[in-house]
Write a protein that holds these residues in place. Structure first.
Motif, PDB file in Angstrom:
ATOM      1  N   UNK A  11       0.834  -1.206   0.000  1.00  0.00           N
ATOM      2  CA  UNK A  11       0.000   0.000   0.000  1.00  0.00           C
ATOM      3  C   UNK A  11       0.868   1.255   0.000  1.00  0.00           C
ATOM      4  N   UNK A  12       1.885   1.282   0.850  1.00  0.00           N
ATOM      5  CA  UNK A  12       2.782   2.439   0.934  1.00  0.00           C
ATOM      6  C   UNK A  12       3.494   2.655  -0.403  1.00  0.00           C
ATOM      7  N   UNK A  17       4.157   5.781  -5.479  1.00  0.00           N
ATOM      8  CA  UNK A  17       4.210   5.834  -6.935  1.00  0.00           C
ATOM      9  C   UNK A  17       3.068   6.668  -7.509  1.00  0.00           C
ATOM     10  N   UNK A  18       1.905   6.618  -6.886  1.00  0.00           N
ATOM     11  CA  UNK A  18       0.770   7.437  -7.330  1.00  0.00           C
ATOM     12  C   UNK A  18       1.129   8.920  -7.268  1.00  0.00           C
ATOM     13  N   UNK A  98      -7.816  -2.631   0.775  1.00  0.00           N
ATOM     14  CA  UNK A  98      -7.117  -1.346   0.704  1.00  0.00           C
ATOM     15  C   UNK A  98      -5.938  -1.419  -0.258  1.00  0.00           C
ATOM     16  N   UNK A  99      -5.202  -2.556  -0.199  1.00  0.00           N
ATOM     17  CA  UNK A  99      -4.066  -2.737  -1.105  1.00  0.00           C
ATOM     18  C   UNK A  99      -4.529  -2.798  -2.550  1.00  0.00           C
ATOM     19  N   UNK A 100      -5.635  -3.489  -2.798  1.00  0.00           N
ATOM     20  CA  UNK A 100      -6.166  -3.627  -4.157  1.00  0.00           C
ATOM     21  C   UNK A 100      -6.596  -2.267  -4.711  1.00  0.00           C
ATOM     22  N   UNK A 106      -3.073   3.252  -8.914  1.00  0.00           N
ATOM     23  CA  UNK A 106      -1.751   3.371  -9.548  1.00  0.00           C
ATOM     24  C   UNK A 106      -1.802   2.924 -11.005  1.00  0.00           C
ATOM     25  N   UNK A 107      -2.466   1.787 -11.253  1.00  0.00           N
ATOM     26  CA  UNK A 107      -2.571   1.270 -12.626  1.00  0.00           C
ATOM     27  C   UNK A 107      -3.322   2.242 -13.531  1.00  0.00           C
TER      28      UNK A 107
END
Length: 239
Positions: A11-12, A17-18, A98-100, A106-107
């Motif tokens: 997640x971090x 990257x976002x 949350x990770x998804x 980001x994608x």
């Protein structure tokens, strides 16, 4: 516990990257963006000179505000999650969700069409709502890659000392060379700049094509660089 830390690390990474992408879309270099994003999230290193590129830009300031708050809340989440794990175990489903979401965002931001849309949005927002004085000097002047800004320091043995800019660069208008101001101690000279005799200790803010400035003031630039190098070395030798 190891699973939680692994997922939270993802997640971090995704958040970093976002925001690297978002800062890059405002015109900031990737390497600068990444360092500043990590600095803001961790609360360390943000006092570097590069931070002025963020503080002086309205869109970047808002992104930075979110990141600083996110970094503070992240620490609280980690502490509370560890406490929950020790007491009753973690809810893996919520963490994976949350990770998804972070990876999905980001994608999406990696898509070129989305980046162009955001870039136009950032530019349009600045054009409509932001005063010119609120923008960093870099964004105002350095639109052309051939242009540069130079803060030229004058020393006793500088060629410009006791001369005027008209004497050194008589054809400055045709060359596109602009003297923005002369700083003399606490005084800023902005009138009759080209006819003002330059004194030792003056600082001249010059704008124009980098090749023109480098060629016109080649001796003074070399002298300034030598003086600054000596000053840097002497400061390093001090105990």
């Amino acid at each position: 516990m190891l699973l939680f830390l692994s997922i939270y690390s993802v997640i971090i990474w995704a958040v970093i990257e976002i925001f690297v992408i978002l800062f890059r879309l405002t015109g900031l270099k990737v390497e600068v963006s990444r360092f500043q994003v990590i600095s803001m999230m961790t609360g360390t290193g943000f006092t570097t000179g590069e931070s002025e590129l963020i503080l002086g830009h309205p869109v970047r300031r808002r992104l930075a505000s979110f990141l600083i708050l996110f970094g503070a809340f992240s620490l609280a989440v980690i502490i509370s999650s560890i406490s929950q794990f020790l007491s009753e175990g973690l809810r893996t489903k919520e963490i994976l969700s949350a990770a998804a979401i972070a990876i999905a965002v980001f994608a999406i931001l990696k898509l070129r069409g989305v980046q162009r849309l955001l870039e136009r949005g950032f530019t349009g927002k600045i054009t409509r709502k932001i005063e010119l004085a609120d923008l960093p000097m870099r964004d105002v002047f350095l639109k052309n890659k051939e242009d540069t800004l130079l803060d030229l320091h004058i020393y006793e043995d500088s060629e410009l000392a006791n001369r005027t800019l008209n004497e050194v660069a008589e054809d400055h208008d045709n060359l596109g060379l602009i003297a923005l101001l002369i700083k003399r101690g606490d005084v800023r000279i902005v009138k009759n700049i080209y006819d003002t005799p330059i004194q030792e200790g003056d600082q001249i803010l010059l704008f124009g094509p980098e090749k023109v400035i480098s060629k016109t003031f080649v001796h003074d630039i070399q002298l300034m660089e030598e003086k600054q190098k000596k000053l840097h070395h002497s400061s390093e030798e001090l105990p």
